[in-house]
Structure formats: structure tokens, C-alpha cells
Design an enzyme around this catalytic site. Structure first.
Site, PDB file in Angstrom:
ATOM      1  N   LYS A 113      18.564  54.190  18.507  1.00 47.02           N
ATOM      2  CA  LYS A 113      18.664  52.977  19.321  1.00 47.02           C
ATOM      3  C   LYS A 113      17.843  51.871  18.690  1.00 47.02           C
ATOM      4  O   LYS A 113      16.880  52.100  17.952  1.00 47.02           O
ATOM      5  CB  LYS A 113      18.207  53.239  20.758  1.00 47.02           C
ATOM      6  CG  LYS A 113      16.719  53.575  20.936  1.00 47.02           C
ATOM      7  CD  LYS A 113      15.798  52.371  21.033  1.00 47.02           C
ATOM      8  CE  LYS A 113      14.336  52.791  21.172  1.00 47.02           C
ATOM      9  NZ  LYS A 113      13.388  51.658  21.025  1.00 47.02           N
ATOM     10  N   ASP A 117      12.544  57.284  26.920  1.00 44.73           N
ATOM     11  CA  ASP A 117      13.754  56.775  26.280  1.00 44.73           C
ATOM     12  C   ASP A 117      14.944  57.723  26.415  1.00 44.73           C
ATOM     13  O   ASP A 117      16.071  57.352  26.074  1.00 44.73           O
ATOM     14  CB  ASP A 117      13.506  56.541  24.776  1.00 44.73           C
ATOM     15  CG  ASP A 117      12.752  55.246  24.504  1.00 44.73           C
ATOM     16  OD1 ASP A 117      12.778  54.350  25.369  1.00 44.73           O
ATOM     17  OD2 ASP A 117      12.151  55.135  23.421  1.00 44.73           O
TER      18      ASP A 117
END
Length: 283
Positions: A8, A135
Site C-alpha cells: 500500500k 494496517d
């Protein structure tokens, strides 16, 4: 089962303040990219979870988020754990601000859920992921999203227009806990225009997104590290990036390109700069 664990990037990252639980309230826009670890799950005997990677220094036991994710999944399901072997071909740089470990944990959750016959929805899997890492919920769902709270409060956003991404992790790492400890005492130069980025996403305006990217953790880096990150960003802009920023707590810096040729030129120029350099695309 084989599955990809996508890295990401943070298109924006803002720290709103510290919390009583020791964490910080965040507001950030996250984006998946094609750069990914390859994760393979295999039943084995005896019972227990073991993790094997192509990087000798990564843990092979419950200290690895991939193993933690497997154990939290079975715990949530109320089932006894299998004997499980997890093999990870690491391609995402380690300690780079790109959620490499979290993406592996999320991939394990998705793979185990498929192997069990999909008893959990993606949102239920994301809630299990909260117990693995901040996350992980985002990495379960992926795409383009606004993340708030510790990162676990997710709102899907219109997809970022497909583009090329050139990223460079310098030849050093950054301590995430140390940077979070420092951020409260740092005078921030500015904050990201989160609303502006969301409006640009809604309009399908890649340039509008790229020009508004910002990460407050750049202000908290030690000066010599910040200088190195700025050098990478400057090279990306000089090579035609629409915008450049740092991801997570760094030190990886990246640029967004609407022209593959310019992106390739930037990758070649940064290859002489040092560190790990990648040319990839958004997902």
C-alpha cells in the site's frame, strides 16, 4: 493456496493527535499497488504454524504477522488450528512504510477464509485483522480508501485513475515507534488536503490527487533522512511525476506518472541513486 499480498501507499497521511490508549488518531488515504509478496499456504503435520521467507532475518513463529493472522482467524472462528506452513516470497521492501508485514497477514486471512469455504465476509475478516495490526483491515479490503482511527475505520473511495508508480526505498530504515513518539512535539509545516484529494478522486482527476499528496511524517524525520527523501522526490518531479510523497512512516518515497515512458526514465535514474527502486502500477 497461493495468493498475492499487495503493498500500500499513503496518498495522504495526517496525525490528528494522541489517544488515551497510547495510539494516535490518523486520517489517511490509502492505495493498493501491484507490487506484492507471493504467499503460499499449505496444510502440514504436526499442529502449529510455521512461516518461511526468503529473508533470513524475519521471524518464523508468532512474531510474524502472517502467523498471528492465522491464529486470530481460527480463534474468531472458534476452531482448533490446523498444522499450517506459510511460505512468503518477500518482494515488498521491509520497514519501508508500505505495510509489507500487514499485507502478508491480510493475505493469510483471505486465503484461510477461502480454504474454509468463505464463512466470513470481507468486513468480518477486516475486523479480525484489527487484532493483528492497524494496517491489516485496510490490506484485507485494498483499493482506494479513507482510513481513520488507528487505521481500522475504513471508508471506500472512488478508485484512483490507473497510473504508473515509481518508488524508491533508501538504504536505511525508519523506526515507526520512534517517529510516532516524536510527531507530537514537531511543528508541522502543513497538513494534507484530504477533502481536496477525495474531491479529485470523485472527479477522476489524477493530477489533482497527485498535486495534493502530503505526509506529515516527513516533518518528523531526522534532518539528514528528510534530505535524502526530498532528493528522491525532487528526482521524481524532475522526471515528470505529477506529484511525489512519502509512504507511511517512510522512508519510501514515490511518484505518480501518467506516462509509462517517463516512469521508466525515472526508475532508471533512481537506480543510480541507491536503495531499492520499483516501477509498478496502481491496483
Amino acid at each position: 493456496m497461493e495468493i498475492l499480498a499487495h503493498a500500500k501507499l499513503n496518498l495522504t497521511l495526517d496525525v490528528l493527535g494522541s489517544r488515551p490508549d497510547g495510539y494516535h488518531d490518523l486520517r489517511m488515504i490509502m492505495q493498493s499497488i501491484a507490487l506484492a509478496d507471493a504467499v503460499t499456504l499449505k496444510r502440514r503435520e504436526p499442529a502449529g504454524v510455521r512461516v518461511y521467507t526468503n529473508l533470513h532475518f524475519l521471524p518464523g513463529d508468532e512474531k510474524n504477522l502472517a502467523a498471528q493472522a492465522a491464529l486470530r482467524y481460527w480463534e474468531a472462528l472458534g476452531k482448533e488450528p490446523w498444522g499450517l506452513e506459510i511460505t512468503i516470497d518477500k518482494r515488498i521492501p521491509v520497514c519501508a512504510g508500505m505495510a509489507g508485514g500487514s499485507s502478508d497477514g491480510a493475505a493469510v486471512l483471505r486465503a484461510l477464509n477461502a480454504m474454509e469455504g468463505e464463512p466470513m465476509s470481507p468486513l468480518e475478516l477486516a475486523r479480525v485483522g484489527e487484532r493483528v495490526g492497524s494496517d491489516v483491515p485496510y490490506c484485507v479490503l485494498g483499493g482506494t480508501a479513507l482510513a481513520e482511527g488507528r487505521g481500522e475505520v475504513l471508508t471506500p473511495l472512488p478508485s484512483l485513475p490507473k497510473c504508473w508508480v515509481v518508488l524508491c526505498k533508501p538504504e536505511f530504515s525508519i523506526s515507526t515507534p520512534a517517529l510516532f513518539a516524536k510527531i507530537d512535539s514537531v511543528r508541522l509545516r502543513c497538513r494534507p488536503d484530504t477533502r481536496g484529494v477525495i474531491a479529485a478522486l470523485e472527479a477522476g482527476d489524477l493530477t489533482g490527487v497527485a498535486r495534493r499528496m502530503y505526509n506529515v511524517f516527513e516533518d518528523a524525520l531526522p534532518s539528514h533522512r528528510r534530505s535524502r527523501v526530498n532528493d528522491i522526490k525532487n528526482i521524481l518531479i524532475q522526471c515528470g511525476a505529477l506529484g511525489a510523497s512519502m509512504s507511511g512512516t517512510g522512508p519510501t518515497a514515490f511518484g505518480l506518472f501518467d506516462d509509462e515512458g517517463l516512469a521508466q526514465e525515472a526508475r532508471e535514474r533512481l537506480a543510480d541513486f541507491g536503495g531499492e527502486v520499483f516501477l509498478t502500477q496502481t491496483v
